[in-house]
Design an enzyme around this catalytic site. Structure first.
Site, PDB file in Angstrom:
ATOM      1  N   HIS A 193      10.928   9.031  -6.670  1.00 27.11           N
ATOM      2  CA  HIS A 193      10.098  10.026  -5.952  1.00 27.11           C
ATOM      3  C   HIS A 193      10.887  10.491  -4.736  1.00 27.11           C
ATOM      4  CE1 HIS A 193       5.971  11.367  -4.234  1.00 27.11           C
ATOM      5  NE2 HIS A 193       6.923  11.849  -3.444  1.00 27.11           N
ATOM      6  N   HIS A 242      12.050  14.016  -2.183  1.00 22.77           N
ATOM      7  CA  HIS A 242      11.978  15.425  -1.770  1.00 22.77           C
ATOM      8  C   HIS A 242      13.361  15.869  -1.302  1.00 22.77           C
ATOM      9  CE1 HIS A 242       7.543  15.509  -1.791  1.00 22.77           C
ATOM     10  NE2 HIS A 242       7.665  14.233  -1.459  1.00 22.77           N
ATOM     11  N   LYS A 275       3.967  16.623 -12.012  1.00 22.60           N
ATOM     12  CA  LYS A 275       3.392  16.103 -10.765  1.00 22.60           C
ATOM     13  C   LYS A 275       2.019  16.703 -10.525  1.00 22.60           C
ATOM     14  CE  LYS A 275       3.100  14.336  -6.631  1.00 22.60           C
ATOM     15  NZ  LYS A 275       3.867  13.521  -5.742  1.00 22.60           N
ATOM     16  N   HIS A 316      -0.206  12.108  -6.916  1.00 21.18           N
ATOM     17  CA  HIS A 316      -0.482  11.845  -5.496  1.00 21.18           C
ATOM     18  C   HIS A 316      -1.952  11.440  -5.443  1.00 21.18           C
ATOM     19  CE1 HIS A 316       0.195  12.599  -1.054  1.00 21.18           C
ATOM     20  NE2 HIS A 316      -1.084  12.260  -1.157  1.00 21.18           N
ATOM     21  N   HIS A 367       3.602   6.375  -4.499  1.00 20.61           N
ATOM     22  CA  HIS A 367       3.505   5.895  -3.117  1.00 20.61           C
ATOM     23  C   HIS A 367       2.184   5.162  -2.846  1.00 20.61           C
ATOM     24  CE1 HIS A 367       1.633   9.804  -2.954  1.00 20.61           C
ATOM     25  NE2 HIS A 367       2.742  10.471  -2.767  1.00 20.61           N
ATOM     26  N   ASP A 418       9.961   8.489  -1.607  1.00 22.46           N
ATOM     27  CA  ASP A 418       9.214   9.571  -0.966  1.00 22.46           C
ATOM     28  C   ASP A 418       9.924  10.024   0.309  1.00 22.46           C
ATOM     29  OD1 ASP A 418       7.309  11.510  -0.606  1.00 22.46           O
ATOM     30  OD2 ASP A 418       5.732  10.139   0.080  1.00 22.46           O
TER      31      ASP A 418
END
Ligand code: NCD
Ligand code: ZN
Length: 346
Positions: A14, A16, A100, A137, A175, A248
């Site tokens: 995960h 970004h 996602k 999420h 997460h 994350d």
């Protein structure tokens, strides 16, 4: 006492990376230690179609410095208009490794997420049929639900009904931040796994709020009470194959973090492996670090573990990392666990 550890090269399930100057700045930070990562699609506008994902993958590869190797594992951002056939084609071609799901409004750039789960049912059914994982999420966005309870409430009111309605769907609860989330992943039947971030193993809500507000510890889901952090540490270091690393790592410029309305996200790409070795040593579980960071994730995604290895050496004096990295004309603050780190990646 163990002072050297060699493990299969880790992957990040995960991550970004953003785009443009930020992508160029943060990609080497991940590629230095990690072979592959699941790339989050919450760009502006989001990565919704297979065409978007292919173009984003090309931008990532173009930003990779000479001599570094890295494989981005692309995802699609699920919207109420996502076409099941496009998702199936993106999976069949090998381009996309997961979809996602952001409940609409839950976090940074999630406005195009899902409000009405019935509308995405055909996509979820197609994904169950072809074995494509759904990364979730897991927080509700309901105004009256306290932000510290949003994950727990999501498990009961959204996740469990969604999984019952789509049997066979492979789900990753991302997460995880609560003991309830850990219990759900560990104990529920069916195809479920959970990712755990670096920072949630090291900070709890006191770190954010005691002695002044610390914007660089603010992320979503927000860190919970200490007892939840302890449950996360037990799960991560247990060796249980349902749990694996998804950092994350979520860079925002310092101007946007140190702000009256600061963005959510901790940037941990730079020092994650030192942080994890520190945590696993504290838990007496250095022998489980490889499972968490390098083995359980690939097994879950049906991919081979990386062939090459990295080594971690415990130094006598603390390992230093830059406090900030440059991104274009701006800076991004590297996660500071608040104490020295001694494990260095060689
Ligand atoms: C992420 C971001 O900044 O994109 N922020 C975060 O706090 N984790 C979004 C997300 O994954 O929730
Ligand atoms: Zn994220």
């Amino acid at each position: 006492m163990t002072t050297k550890l060699t493990i299969r090269r880790p992957d990040d399930w995960h991550l970004h990376l953003r785009d443009g100057a930020m992508l160029a700045a943060v990609l080497p930070e991940t590629a230095r230690h990690f072979a592959r990562a699941i790339i989050m699609p919450n760009l502006v506008p989001p990565v919704v179609t297979s065409g978007d994902a292919a173009a984003y993958r090309d931008r990532i590869m173009a930003a990779l410095p000479e001599g570094m190797s890295f494989e981005p594992l692309m995802t699609l951002y699920l919207t109420e208009d996502t076409d099941p056939a496009d998702v199936a084609a993106a999976h069949a071609s090998g381009l996309v490794k997961a979809v996602k799901l952001y409940p609409a409004g839950v976090t940074t750039n999630s406005a195009s997420g899902v409000t009405n789960f019935d509308k995405v049912r055909p996509v979820l059914e197609k994904m169950a049929e072809i074995g494509l994982p759904l990364c979730i999420h897991g927080e509700v966005t309901t105004d009256h639900v306290d932000i510290f309870d949003r994950e727990k409430v999501f498990l009961e009111t959204v996740l469990d009904p969604l999984r019952r309605a789509t049997p066979g769907l492979k789900v990753t609860l991302e997460h995880v931040t609560t003991a309830q989330g850990i219990d759900y992943v560990r104990e529920s039947e069916g195809d479920i796994a959970g990712t755990i971030t670096t920072h949630h193993l090291m900070i709890n809500r006191n770190h954010i709020l005691v002695g002044g507000i610390k914007p660089h510890y603010y992320c979503l889901p927000v860190a919970k009470r200490r007892e939840h952090m302890e449950a996360l540490r037990k799960a991560a270091t247990s060796g249980n194959s349902r749990f694996f690393l998804g950092t994350d790592s979520a860079p925002h410029t310092d101007a946007l973090k140190e702000n009256a309305c600061g963005c959510a996200g901790c940037f941990t790409a730079t020092n994650t492996m030192s942080c994890l070795a520190h945590v696993f040593e504290e838990e007496g579980a250095l022998d489980k670090l490889e499972a968490f960071a390098s083995l359980n994730g690939p097994a879950r995604y049906g991919l081979p573990a990386n062939k090459n290895t990295i080594s971690l050496v415990k130094e006598e004096i603390p390992v230093t990392y830059p406090e900030k990295i440059a991104a274009g004309d701006e800076t991004v603050t590297v996660f500071d666990p608040g104490h020295p780190l001694y494990w260095r990646v060689t």
